[in-house]
Design a protein around this motif. Structure first.
Motif, PDB file in Angstrom:
ATOM      1  N   VAL A 127     -41.266  37.670   2.522  1.00 48.65           N
ATOM      2  CA  VAL A 127     -41.651  39.314   2.054  1.00 48.65           C
ATOM      3  C   VAL A 127     -42.151  39.684   3.177  1.00 48.65           C
ATOM      4  CG1 VAL A 127     -42.617  40.597   0.442  1.00 48.65           C
ATOM      5  CG2 VAL A 127     -41.243  38.576  -0.457  1.00 48.65           C
ATOM      6  N   PRO A 128     -43.147  39.198   3.804  1.00 50.23           N
ATOM      7  CA  PRO A 128     -44.081  39.771   5.125  1.00 50.23           C
ATOM      8  C   PRO A 128     -42.543  40.086   6.148  1.00 50.23           C
ATOM      9  CG  PRO A 128     -45.184  38.077   4.635  1.00 50.23           C
ATOM     10  CD  PRO A 128     -44.071  37.945   3.593  1.00 50.23           C
ATOM     11  N   HIS A 129     -41.938  39.123   6.480  1.00 48.37           N
ATOM     12  CA  HIS A 129     -40.538  39.619   7.435  1.00 48.37           C
ATOM     13  C   HIS A 129     -39.746  40.756   6.855  1.00 48.37           C
ATOM     14  CE1 HIS A 129     -41.580  36.015   9.682  1.00 48.37           C
ATOM     15  NE2 HIS A 129     -40.980  36.444  10.518  1.00 48.37           N
ATOM     16  N   LEU A 130     -39.629  40.620   5.360  1.00 46.37           N
ATOM     17  CA  LEU A 130     -38.702  41.819   4.891  1.00 46.37           C
ATOM     18  C   LEU A 130     -39.500  43.206   5.071  1.00 46.37           C
ATOM     19  CD1 LEU A 130     -35.925  41.990   3.539  1.00 46.37           C
ATOM     20  CD2 LEU A 130     -37.165  42.299   1.470  1.00 46.37           C
ATOM     21  N   ILE A 131     -40.737  43.234   4.745  1.00 41.82           N
ATOM     22  CA  ILE A 131     -41.359  44.468   4.844  1.00 41.82           C
ATOM     23  C   ILE A 131     -41.627  45.041   6.289  1.00 41.82           C
ATOM     24  CG2 ILE A 131     -42.220  44.461   2.539  1.00 41.82           C
ATOM     25  CD1 ILE A 131     -45.007  43.877   3.589  1.00 41.82           C
ATOM     26  N   ALA A 132     -41.594  44.017   7.346  1.00 44.95           N
ATOM     27  CA  ALA A 132     -41.763  44.337   8.633  1.00 44.95           C
ATOM     28  C   ALA A 132     -40.451  45.015   9.066  1.00 44.95           C
ATOM     29  CB  ALA A 132     -42.168  43.114   9.562  1.00 44.95           C
ATOM     30  N   TYR A 133     -39.509  44.558   8.933  1.00 46.76           N
ATOM     31  CA  TYR A 133     -38.122  44.836   9.085  1.00 46.76           C
ATOM     32  C   TYR A 133     -37.874  46.013   8.533  1.00 46.76           C
ATOM     33  CZ  TYR A 133     -35.860  40.408  10.895  1.00 46.76           C
ATOM     34  OH  TYR A 133     -35.486  39.327  11.563  1.00 46.76           O
ATOM     35  N   ASN A 134     -38.219  46.329   7.190  1.00 46.72           N
ATOM     36  CA  ASN A 134     -38.162  47.549   6.453  1.00 46.72           C
ATOM     37  C   ASN A 134     -38.948  48.656   7.300  1.00 46.72           C
ATOM     38  OD1 ASN A 134     -36.810  48.937   4.003  1.00 46.72           O
ATOM     39  ND2 ASN A 134     -39.071  49.280   3.498  1.00 46.72           N
ATOM     40  N   ILE A 135     -40.177  48.480   7.532  1.00 46.31           N
ATOM     41  CA  ILE A 135     -40.895  49.675   8.141  1.00 46.31           C
ATOM     42  C   ILE A 135     -40.522  50.150   9.382  1.00 46.31           C
ATOM     43  CG2 ILE A 135     -42.708  48.169   9.058  1.00 46.31           C
ATOM     44  CD1 ILE A 135     -43.660  51.627   7.733  1.00 46.31           C
ATOM     45  N   VAL A 136     -39.768  49.213  10.224  1.00 46.43           N
ATOM     46  CA  VAL A 136     -39.369  49.391  11.547  1.00 46.43           C
ATOM     47  C   VAL A 136     -37.993  50.238  11.382  1.00 46.43           C
ATOM     48  CG1 VAL A 136     -38.525  48.675  13.672  1.00 46.43           C
ATOM     49  CG2 VAL A 136     -40.455  47.551  12.514  1.00 46.43           C
TER      50      VAL A 136
ATOM     51  N   LEU B 232     -41.389  40.222  -4.212  1.00 44.39           N
ATOM     52  CA  LEU B 232     -41.053  41.741  -3.811  1.00 44.39           C
ATOM     53  C   LEU B 232     -41.129  42.458  -5.033  1.00 44.39           C
ATOM     54  CD1 LEU B 232     -40.205  43.223  -1.294  1.00 44.39           C
ATOM     55  CD2 LEU B 232     -37.644  42.573  -1.962  1.00 44.39           C
TER      56      LEU B 232
ATOM     57  N   ALA C  71     -40.435  41.981  13.346  1.00 49.01           N
ATOM     58  CA  ALA C  71     -39.045  42.293  13.063  1.00 49.01           C
ATOM     59  C   ALA C  71     -38.188  42.166  14.277  1.00 49.01           C
ATOM     60  CB  ALA C  71     -39.213  43.733  12.916  1.00 49.01           C
TER      61      ALA C  71
ATOM     62  N   PHE D 109     -46.076  45.187  13.413  1.00 49.08           N
ATOM     63  CA  PHE D 109     -44.746  44.768  12.690  1.00 49.08           C
ATOM     64  C   PHE D 109     -43.329  44.507  13.458  1.00 49.08           C
ATOM     65  CE2 PHE D 109     -47.947  46.786  10.098  1.00 49.08           C
ATOM     66  CZ  PHE D 109     -47.617  46.574   9.036  1.00 49.08           C
TER      67      PHE D 109
END
Lengths: 311, 311
Positions: free
Chosen positions: B198-207, B258, B236, B232
């Motif tokens: 989930v940390p990776h997913l939210i990093a990809y998402n904010i970018v 999530l 990402a 982030f």
């Protein structure tokens, strides 16, 4: 990373810093190292901080009151949390000389400009500012002279600002190593919502979510944090008062960007649920280019894992 | 950060690594540096990678086919993306000797165990594994011998696993500098969902959210990224194929975590909207303690800003 040598002649007479934390103490150190002011004056509302600034020897004078601090000041920089800007302005207002420049370093500019304008007298130049630089540490010991070197410092002068006053403040930041950009308070607050405020909020949030999971112990979260989580704990270790004030004072822009973030996240969640691998792959490829650009313009290290020392 | 000296006698005869990226090449380097295997064998499906491994000289043999690679292997470690594990297992299955250990390094364990069990013959020990270590870089040049030093490597042996086989695999990881922990595949997948996926997913998402904002230019996002955003961008920038496969194969745990993340974020959003500063302050204070713990157990540097070199 070093600063340029000291100036032969200071840029200004009295430079006053109010609030001596990470940023305030870095201004004192940077201005001191380059002899940018005839006299460097520090004031902090906390007696312990004033004493510590005296011990550190990073100011020529540590004032006992706001009045004493700003007497005959040429430039005053307020380095207090955004929520304390109004009170700080009120405390110094009666003691400022006409023509003095009052600036700040708050991460929100709309609310701060309103607070300063409410308290400061006519004849004083209000030019809000924000150096986009920092670490996760706080307090007068955390600052360092090169903090602003090769970082952007944003000024948000009102439309009717005196160009000469803007130029003098720009000169001060440039001399501390910063690149200066000017923009409107509204645009600043939106840019920072995406580049700083919402990232901090989601970092705080994921750390909180992890701490609250019943099925995974806190010790497991800590042990296996090298998988990605620990990156988020850095900015989630930032000063709580400062960040509470940021969110309370940049509400509209933060809520706007947060709404988009959540919308995008829910689309990703749906892609995972429906096994739409192409959508995930497309995003994960696109995001790589942004990091490359940040490295290319010298705002980030290319070293793997931030080049951090491994425990 | 150094490895212990080489062993006088190798721990095993033939150690085979299939898939030579960041992790696979780090295993070759760590095992090579400490002489852990009589013969180190490498195989990668991409001819260019096989050629590069030959140039780097990090394996005793670079096999031309999976069959050649695993002939007489004592331990085989599959270092391919999670979605490619089944095909890799199928390719090696007919060529494994009885008693061989097959492990992997995938970030998801439930789906991988199912895939391996579907293809590998009786008499082969299947012991899934996951070293919680890495950087944002990919490929055979990105690995290094100390990657696993003082990091946790998780093994998820099935309940009927041969204790001797588990001990041999544990010994290999320990010799590469890792701390080994065993747990069930289900627990692993939940722990990693919160500490990594989930940390990776939210990093990809904010970018992604930042890239899509119309009112803020990409150049502004990049310039002012030092405010928090650039942290982030590191994760990402991780390998898109690997991460697509992680999310597709750990769907349930990722969606569960999530869901909690989003719920918590919406509560924060509400606190901002209603100016509930106390709720924000309480969370922002609590999250500091977790970073302190990660630093205390030696999984993170205490240096400000990860100690990164400033551009």
């Amino acid at each position: 990373m070093v600063l340029d040598p000291p100036l032969a002649r200071p840029l200004l007479g009295r430079l006053v810093v109010i609030g001596i934390g990470l940023i305030g103490s870095s201004i004192l150190r940077a201005a001191g190292a380059r002899s940018l002011a005839g006299t460097l004056v520090a004031y902090d509302a906390a007696e312990a901080v004033r004493a510590r600034v005296g011990e550190l020897g990073i100011a020529d004078e540590v004032a006992a009151t706001p009045a004493e601090a700003v007497a005959d000041a040429d430039i005053v920089i307020l380095c207090v949390p955004v929520g304390a800007m109004g009170a700080a302005a009120e405390a110094i207002a009666p003691h400022l000389k006409p023509g003095a420049i009052v600036s700040d370093v708050g991460s929100v500019k709309g609310a701060v400009f309103t607070a300063l304008r409410a308290h400061l007298p006519e004849g004083v130049h209000i030019i809000p500012g924000h150096p986009v630089a920092g670490t996760e540490y706080s307090g007068p010991d955390a600052g360092f002279a090169t903090l602003f070197r090769n970082r952007w410092s944003i000024l948000t002068p009102p439309e009717d600002a005196d160009p000469d006053a803007v130029a003098r403040l720009t000169g001060l930041w440039t001399a501390m190593g910063a690149n200066v950009e000017t923009m409107s308070v509204e645009h600043h607050d939106l840019v920072l919502a995406i580049t700083s405020h919402v990232p901090h909020l989601i970092a705080y949030n994921i750390v909180g979510t992890a701490a609250d999971l019943e099925e995974v112990t806190q010790s497991e979260v800590i042990k296996y944090s090298a998988g990605g989580f620990r990156d988020f704990t850095r900015i989630a270790a930032s000063d709580p008062t400062m960040w509470r004030d940021v969110f309370l004072n940049n509400r509209e822009a933060v809520l706007e960007v947060l709404g988009r973030f959540t919308e995008d996240l829910i689309a990703l969640q749906r892609a995972i649920r429906w096994a739409e691998g192409d959508k995930l792959f497309e995003l994960f490829t696109r995001t790589r280019a942004i990091r490359r650009s940040i490295i290319e313009i010298g705002q980030e290290t290319a070293a793997p894992d931030f080049g951090r020392e491994r425990g």
